[in-house]
Every structure is written in C-alpha cells, then in structure tokens.
Design a protein around this motif. Sequence first.
Motif, short mmCIF file in Angstrom:
data_model
loop_
_atom_site.label_atom_id
_atom_site.label_comp_id
_atom_site.label_asym_id
_atom_site.label_seq_id
_atom_site.Cartn_x
_atom_site.Cartn_y
_atom_site.Cartn_z
N GLY A 193 0.81 -1.21 0.00
CA GLY A 193 0.00 0.00 0.00
C GLY A 193 0.84 1.26 0.00
N ALA A 194 0.34 2.28 -0.65
CA ALA A 194 1.02 3.57 -0.67
C ALA A 194 0.98 4.18 0.72
CB ALA A 194 0.34 4.50 -1.67
N GLU A 195 1.91 5.09 1.00
CA GLU A 195 1.98 5.70 2.33
C GLU A 195 0.68 6.39 2.70
OE1 GLU A 195 3.50 6.24 5.89
OE2 GLU A 195 4.70 5.36 4.27
N ARG A 196 0.06 7.04 1.73
CA ARG A 196 -1.20 7.74 2.00
C ARG A 196 -2.26 6.75 2.48
NH1 ARG A 196 -5.62 7.88 -0.91
NH2 ARG A 196 -4.56 6.98 -2.73
N SER A 197 -2.30 5.56 1.85
CA SER A 197 -3.33 4.60 2.20
C SER A 197 -3.02 3.92 3.52
CB SER A 197 -3.47 3.56 1.09
OG SER A 197 -4.60 2.76 1.31
N ARG A 198 -1.73 3.69 3.83
CA ARG A 198 -1.37 3.09 5.10
C ARG A 198 -1.89 3.93 6.27
NH1 ARG A 198 4.59 2.90 3.88
NH2 ARG A 198 4.79 1.30 2.29
N ASN A 199 -1.76 5.24 6.13
CA ASN A 199 -2.12 6.10 7.22
C ASN A 199 -3.63 6.13 7.46
OD1 ASN A 199 0.52 6.77 7.62
ND2 ASN A 199 0.43 8.59 6.33
N ASN A 200 -4.42 5.59 6.54
CA ASN A 200 -5.86 5.57 6.69
C ASN A 200 -6.41 4.20 7.02
OD1 ASN A 200 -6.23 8.31 6.16
ND2 ASN A 200 -6.06 7.97 3.96
N MET A 201 -5.56 3.31 7.48
CA MET A 201 -6.00 1.95 7.80
C MET A 201 -6.08 1.75 9.30
SD MET A 201 -4.37 -1.70 6.64
CE MET A 201 -5.10 -3.24 7.18
N ARG A 202 -7.10 1.03 9.75
CA ARG A 202 -7.24 0.63 11.15
C ARG A 202 -7.52 -0.87 11.20
NH1 ARG A 202 -5.56 4.95 11.23
NH2 ARG A 202 -6.18 6.78 12.45
N TRP A 203 -6.94 -1.51 12.18
CA TRP A 203 -7.10 -2.95 12.33
C TRP A 203 -7.03 -3.28 13.82
CZ3 TRP A 203 -5.96 -6.92 8.26
CH2 TRP A 203 -5.97 -8.23 8.75
N TYR A 204 -7.93 -4.09 14.30
CA TYR A 204 -7.79 -4.63 15.65
C TYR A 204 -8.32 -6.05 15.69
CZ TYR A 204 -12.80 -3.75 16.66
OH TYR A 204 -14.17 -3.76 16.65
N SER A 205 -7.92 -6.77 16.72
CA SER A 205 -8.35 -8.15 16.91
C SER A 205 -8.85 -8.35 18.33
CB SER A 205 -7.20 -9.13 16.64
OG SER A 205 -6.74 -9.04 15.31
N VAL A 206 -9.97 -9.05 18.48
CA VAL A 206 -10.39 -9.59 19.76
C VAL A 206 -10.02 -11.06 19.70
CG1 VAL A 206 -12.30 -9.95 21.36
CG2 VAL A 206 -12.28 -7.93 19.89
N THR A 207 -8.93 -11.42 20.38
CA THR A 207 -8.28 -12.70 20.14
C THR A 207 -8.94 -13.89 20.83
OG1 THR A 207 -6.76 -12.27 21.98
CG2 THR A 207 -6.05 -11.61 19.76
#
Length: 391
Positions: A193-207
Amino acid sequence: MAVTETGSLPLRNAGRALSASRIPLFVALILLAPCRWAMGELTFPDDYGPHPDHRIEAWYFSGRLSAEEEQPFGFHLGFFRLGVAPDGAKQTSTKQSAWRIREIYRAELGIADLKSGRFVSDERLSRTALGLAGAQASPFKVWLYDWVVESSSASSSQPTFRLRATRGEEAVLELELKAAKRAVIPDGQPLMGAERSRNNMRWYSVTRMVAGGTLRIGERVHRVKGHVWLDRMWRDASLDFITASLGSTDRIGFLSAGQIAINRFALLLENGWELLLFQMHRVNGSGVPLTTGILVYGDGTSRALRREDLVLSERDHWISPGGARYPAAWRVTVPEDGIDLMVKAAVPDQEVRETVRYWAGAVDISGEAIGRPVSGHGHAALVGYGARPED
C-alpha cells in the motif's frame, strides 16, 4: 454460485444479487498482511460498527467449536463492505432512489466437520439497497440477508454478540459470543500500500471470545461451545488504488500479483496465550520470507513480533483438486518466549472455492511454551496459491 463441498455436509446454493467481478480485489486486500498505520484510539462500542468514511471494511470471525459428544467443528464467517460512493458525500437531492447502490456487501461462511473431514463453504453478495445488507453501530449489527452478527446492548464496551448463519433447514449456526480479552491493535510491518493509504487503515483483533450455541446439520442439532477470534479492519482505499496495487510493483515494492503468497494465522494456546502471525513469501520459494506478528499473553498484554523475533517454516503441503499447492503444516518458534510449536491443518481440504479461491480453515497446535507442553487450535488463511490466474 459455487458451493464447496468435500463431503456430505450440505449447504444449498444461493443466488447472487449482482456481478462480483471486482469483489476479489478488495477481499484479497483485506486478507493480506497489515500495514503500519496511525494508531489512534479505539472507541467501543462505536468501533464494532461501520466506518462509512472508509472505502473497505471487514468483520471476520473464526473459531473452534466442540459438541457434547466430543464432535469438533471449525468455522469462519466474514462480512466485507465495499463503498461504491463515499457515504459522507452530501446528497444532491432529497429524493434518492431506494435502489441506489452506495455499498456492496459480501459474506462468506465456512464450516468444517473435523471428525469426518468434511468441509463446505458458501458466499452471499448484495447491495445495501432495500435493507438487503448493511451495518450499524448502536446497537451493533452487520448483516447480509439472514446472515447476521448483532450485539445485545447499544452502550456496553464488551457486549454479548449473537451470530447466525443458515442455509434453510440444512445447516444452521447460532452462537453467543462474549469477549474474554480486550481488543489488541497489531503493529505490523508495512507490507503493501502507498503511504497515503497506510495512514488511513485501522485494524484490531479480539483474540479470545467465549462461544456457546448450536450447530444444526440436517436434522441433527449439536450443542457447541468453544472460542472465537474476531478481526476488524477498515481502510480508505479506492478501487483504482487496489487495482493498481495488485498489478504494479512500482506502487507496492516487491509485491507482485501471481508471485507472492500470504499466510495469516490466528492461534489460541491452552495456556491463555494467542499468536497473530502474518507471513509474505514468494510462491516459488526463493528469497527470505517476511514474517511479523503479535503475541498476546494471558493477562491481555502483548508485544509485537518482528522479523528477527520468530521463525515460521513450512513442513508439509497439500495439493487441491484444482492443482493449487498449499502448505499444510508449519513450525513456529519464538525463542524469547520459549515457544516451539507444530501447527497442522486439522482437515487437509478446507479450500474456499468461491469468488475468492484460497485456503481458510482450522488448524491444530502442539509443542512447548516457556518450557512446558502446550496444545491449542486456531485458524489459518492462505492467499495466493490458487491455480487460477485471477487468484
């Protein structure tokens, strides 16, 4: 619509609402390893719900269930949202057609009978028009036709979730889920992913979520309990970016469609630890695999695992009827924590043969952690091994 069925466990076909020609692009992106992003704070229960200002989003549940008669099952249920038009855009007219396409939802179900070795997968696809599919935050709910995950409370930061996925009277999965640990935000290496798109990503896990309910196969009802893992992702990425990313190494460094495979593992150990692992490697075996992850301890604290912290190596393979050669066993070592594990596919054939063809299924774990014997189970998603060029 194709239905994968490698045994006699039945699931009926269901009609598609519209063409899925571009769906593999954003589903594949969701399944790939995470990027580094601006961390920010999570707000619950809001962040269980949708983020319409982002273009793509996923809710992915995977788990292991055991029936009272010691009948084990594995399953996954994923909902994927693709924004066709920015939801935050102002309406140009107060009269909008109920048929207008603003978002497309895809849902995927996989069920593995681990005693008999049977596995089935199925998918559904629809637009949000007329309430056929959608998501809301308060109270949380995501659905596509009669497949649904919803919460019991509009305000609790750790609500009880109700999950239901069905194929008429032939197969019905109904579970209640309760988080046993707080959400964890992985801090992965920037893999695509481009730097611009990386900065707009969120990810979390309930493990680790405690699960209980029923799984009905034909006329037989199994009362089941077990553990479920939830992965959540939302990202501001246009279809043009995804298309360019998958087809151009100039945009994404060494990642080239058709040459790179991604392995993702959600592993739960009986000592209360969890491992989230991502590995990117060349399909032909050349080069050095890029492996990252996160280790969650029993008290919910965690630490990022960098490339130098762990080793993930393939130990066995399985060839699908379509000719794809998937890894089927791995050795995982994290020396600093005394982790030395063998991870094996619980059933060899858990290949999803839907819009996106990949391996997604239950794995079994044995080995050691901090010098003590340990076992466990988990879920693996193996992307990029498909025999079809588009996979």
